[in-house]
Design an enzyme around this catalytic site. Structure first.
Site, PDB file in Angstrom:
ATOM      1  N   PHE A 180      87.973  36.581  60.184  1.00 41.05           N
ATOM      2  CA  PHE A 180      89.077  35.859  59.558  1.00 41.05           C
ATOM      3  C   PHE A 180      88.786  35.746  58.056  1.00 41.05           C
ATOM      4  O   PHE A 180      87.691  35.354  57.674  1.00 41.05           O
ATOM      5  CB  PHE A 180      89.192  34.476  60.193  1.00 41.05           C
ATOM      6  CG  PHE A 180      90.439  33.737  59.829  1.00 41.05           C
ATOM      7  CD1 PHE A 180      91.654  34.070  60.413  1.00 41.05           C
ATOM      8  CD2 PHE A 180      90.402  32.700  58.912  1.00 41.05           C
ATOM      9  CE1 PHE A 180      92.813  33.381  60.083  1.00 41.05           C
ATOM     10  CE2 PHE A 180      91.555  32.006  58.576  1.00 41.05           C
ATOM     11  CZ  PHE A 180      92.770  32.347  59.166  1.00 41.05           C
ATOM     12  N   ASP A 226      81.364  31.841  64.754  1.00 37.03           N
ATOM     13  CA  ASP A 226      82.615  31.104  64.635  1.00 37.03           C
ATOM     14  C   ASP A 226      83.348  31.206  65.974  1.00 37.03           C
ATOM     15  O   ASP A 226      83.636  32.308  66.453  1.00 37.03           O
ATOM     16  CB  ASP A 226      83.454  31.695  63.490  1.00 37.03           C
ATOM     17  CG  ASP A 226      84.695  30.864  63.211  1.00 37.03           C
ATOM     18  OD1 ASP A 226      85.244  30.266  64.157  1.00 37.03           O
ATOM     19  OD2 ASP A 226      85.126  30.825  62.041  1.00 37.03           O
ATOM     20  N   TYR A 275      92.278  22.543  66.569  1.00 36.41           N
ATOM     21  CA  TYR A 275      93.745  22.525  66.679  1.00 36.41           C
ATOM     22  C   TYR A 275      94.282  23.755  67.391  1.00 36.41           C
ATOM     23  O   TYR A 275      95.473  23.862  67.600  1.00 36.41           O
ATOM     24  CB  TYR A 275      94.387  22.365  65.294  1.00 36.41           C
ATOM     25  CG  TYR A 275      93.899  23.343  64.257  1.00 36.41           C
ATOM     26  CD1 TYR A 275      94.365  24.651  64.234  1.00 36.41           C
ATOM     27  CD2 TYR A 275      92.940  22.970  63.315  1.00 36.41           C
ATOM     28  CE1 TYR A 275      93.899  25.556  63.294  1.00 36.41           C
ATOM     29  CE2 TYR A 275      92.476  23.867  62.372  1.00 36.41           C
ATOM     30  CZ  TYR A 275      92.954  25.162  62.367  1.00 36.41           C
ATOM     31  OH  TYR A 275      92.478  26.065  61.448  1.00 36.41           O
ATOM     32  N   LYS A 276      93.399  24.708  67.731  1.00 41.37           N
ATOM     33  CA  LYS A 276      93.859  25.884  68.473  1.00 41.37           C
ATOM     34  C   LYS A 276      93.789  25.552  69.965  1.00 41.37           C
ATOM     35  O   LYS A 276      94.554  24.750  70.464  1.00 41.37           O
ATOM     36  CB  LYS A 276      93.032  27.103  68.071  1.00 41.37           C
ATOM     37  CG  LYS A 276      93.340  27.525  66.627  1.00 41.37           C
ATOM     38  CD  LYS A 276      92.456  28.604  66.079  1.00 41.37           C
ATOM     39  CE  LYS A 276      92.848  28.933  64.636  1.00 41.37           C
ATOM     40  NZ  LYS A 276      91.788  29.574  63.879  1.00 41.37           N
ATOM     41  N   ARG A 332     100.986  39.008  68.485  1.00 40.94           N
ATOM     42  CA  ARG A 332      99.850  38.394  69.163  1.00 40.94           C
ATOM     43  C   ARG A 332     100.334  37.302  70.112  1.00 40.94           C
ATOM     44  O   ARG A 332     101.203  36.500  69.767  1.00 40.94           O
ATOM     45  CB  ARG A 332      98.972  37.795  68.054  1.00 40.94           C
ATOM     46  CG  ARG A 332      97.702  37.172  68.487  1.00 40.94           C
ATOM     47  CD  ARG A 332      96.905  36.758  67.269  1.00 40.94           C
ATOM     48  NE  ARG A 332      97.405  35.490  66.710  1.00 40.94           N
ATOM     49  CZ  ARG A 332      96.663  34.650  65.997  1.00 40.94           C
ATOM     50  NH1 ARG A 332      95.409  34.927  65.727  1.00 40.94           N
ATOM     51  NH2 ARG A 332      97.166  33.531  65.535  1.00 40.94           N
TER      52      ARG A 332
HETATM   53  C1  LIG Z   1      91.817  29.456  62.360  1.00 44.67           C
HETATM   54  C2  LIG Z   1      90.596  29.968  61.720  1.00 44.67           C
HETATM   55  C3  LIG Z   1      90.114  29.406  60.516  1.00 44.67           C
HETATM   56  C4  LIG Z   1      90.883  28.330  59.796  1.00 44.67           C
HETATM   57  O1  LIG Z   1      90.067  27.534  59.012  1.00 44.67           O
HETATM   58  P1  LIG Z   1      90.575  26.108  58.520  1.00 44.67           P
HETATM   59  O2  LIG Z   1      89.596  25.699  57.489  1.00 44.67           O
HETATM   60  O3  LIG Z   1      90.593  25.204  59.719  1.00 44.67           O
HETATM   61  O4  LIG Z   1      91.954  26.265  57.962  1.00 44.67           O
HETATM   62  C5  LIG Z   1      88.920  29.884  59.998  1.00 44.67           C
HETATM   63  N1  LIG Z   1      88.247  30.879  60.624  1.00 44.67           N
HETATM   64  C6  LIG Z   1      88.687  31.443  61.776  1.00 44.67           C
HETATM   65  C7  LIG Z   1      87.893  32.515  62.431  1.00 44.67           C
HETATM   66  C8  LIG Z   1      89.878  31.019  62.338  1.00 44.67           C
HETATM   67  O5  LIG Z   1      90.342  31.595  63.445  1.00 44.67           O
END
Ligand SMILES: *Cc1c(COP(=O)(O)O)cnc(C)c1O
Length: 398
Positions: free
Chosen positions: A114, A185, A210-211, A357
């Site tokens: 990400f 992660d 939040y996911k 997705r």
């Molecule tokens: C959703 C997601 C994020 C989002 O980070 P926030 O700081 O919570 O906005 C970061 N890394 C990954 C791999 C994600 O899937």
């Protein structure tokens, strides 16, 4: 006793007529969360005012809830804490891990990671100085790229676009063999797969709530530090609540005990209350059952779409061992296709450049929803229903 997923489905408040296949981006509202937040606002904040920190136990929420999440991660209790956002927790874990691998200056990650994780790593490298570098390789090439120059292996276990899952135990073992630490992660693993951080040997793990954990928009992130590092890891973001004695107000920083040191500032009490209520849905859910159910749902969706939508190309691995809990397809008109689906109540999302997705969340999605979503997608593709100007205008959040 096998997990009863009809019980968990009743715990969520989903709007009528919606097939929600986006719980991997933002989990839906658990019925109990609204009442719980309301209570926290009126009875705790409203009546207790500042005494709520002690009386309502606000100050202990980050570690108490951390223990509830630890079970879902296969982590040891007492080694997970909540706070901040995931990007910040990535930075924290990386900074500590780099300090624990002196003499080496390469962070290794993959091109499927990400972007925020990669941006945080780049920013940290810049702060530390010229010779620190972030190196990225294709997801399939990570194992071969692990050599003794690597200080930290930083990976997202399940790829946010393709849903491809890395082999955490194997890559972590290889990282350790070359003297590197592994930061995982779990944004798309926690509450989605049978993630096992302790068994997999992870040194640090981070993720958002939040996911798949349904804490609501902006819910706090979590961080895990392996027990063997708990008293060694030094926090780069040394805020007062990670101090050994915050209310002594000393002028010098001394890290708190174990995972407490990964706290930074004041916890988001209202979001933590929502998360605490949301986690009730996981009581009685066996992670092995969750994984089996998730694979059953993703198998059924892949089979249904491939049988009815010949122009969509599967981007998600077929083999179970390489698959997370989402299914993605490629199509050059992916954005418009997703907008046409959303207009018909099938909510997934689009990830540039060409991925549609769909997240599968056994807590509230079953085979009936899979069948219904396949039929609607098939209709959209067979009739080119996506080919309309209103489906081609990009919104800010895709
Ligand atoms: C959703 C997601 C994020 C989002 O980070 P926030 O700081 O919570 O906005 C970061 N890394 C990954 C791999 C994600 O899937």
């Amino acid at each position: 006793m096998p997990t009863d997923f009809s019980r968990t489905r009743d715990l969520f408040d989903l709007p009528e007529g919606v097939l929600y296949l986006d719980g991997n981006s933002l989990g839906p509202l658990p019925r109990s969360a609204a009442a719980r937040v309301q209570r926290t606002i009126t009875e705790e904040w409203g009546q207790m005012l500042i005494t709520g920190w002690n009386k309502a136990g606000w100050m202990d929420l980050p570690t108490r809830i951390g223990d509830r999440i630890a079970r879902l991660l296969g982590a040891e209790p007492g080694h997970v804490v909540l706070g901040d956002t995931l990007s910040i927790k990535v930075y924290q874990a990386l900074a500590s891990a780099l300090e624990m691998t002196p003499g080496k200056r390469v962070i290794l990650s993959d091109t499927g990671n990400f972007p925020s994780d990669l941006y945080m790593a780049e920013g940290l490298c810049r702060t530390l100085g010229e010779s620190y570098t972030l190196k990225t390789v294709a997801p399939e090439e990570v194992a071969d790229a692990l050599d003794d120059t690597v200080a930290v292996l930083m990976l997202t276990e399940v790829d946010y676009r393709t849903g491809r899952r890395h082999d955490m135990p194997a890559l972590t073992a290889k990282a350790h063999a070359v003297g590197a630490l592994a930061v995982w992660d779990l944004a798309h693993s926690a509450g989605a797969t049978d993630v096992k951080v302790a068994e997999g040997g992870a040194d640090f793990a981070v993720g958002c709530t939040y996911k798949y954990l349904n804490s609501g928009p902006g819910g706090p992130a979590f961080i895990y530090v392996a027990p063997r590092h708990a008293e060694v890891a030094r926090p780069a973001l040394s805020g007062w609540l990670g101090h050994e004695a915050p209310f002594a107000f000393n002028l010098d920083y001394r890290p708190g005990r174990g995972i407490e040191r990964m706290r930074v500032g004041t916890p988001p009490v209202l979001q933590l209350a929502a998360l605490d209520a949301a986690l009730d849905a996981w009581d009685g859910v066996e992670i092995a059952d969750l994984r089996a159910r998730s694979l059953e749902l993703t198998d059924a969706f892949i089979a249904g779409v491939e049988a009815s939508c010949p122009t969509l190309t599967l981007a998600t691995p077929r083999e179970h061992r390489w698959r997370g809990s989402q299914v993605s397809f490629r199509h050059p008109e992916g954005y418009a296709i997703m907008q046409a689906l959303i207009a018909r109540g099938v909510i997934g999302d689009f990830r540039a450049p060409d991925i549609i997705r769909f997240g599968f969340t056994p807590l509230f999605i079953g085979l009936d929803e899979v069948t219904a979503a396949v039929a609607i997608l098939a209709e959209v593709m067979a009739t080119d229903a996506w080919d309309r100007p209103e489906f081609k205008t990009r919104a800010k959040v895709t």
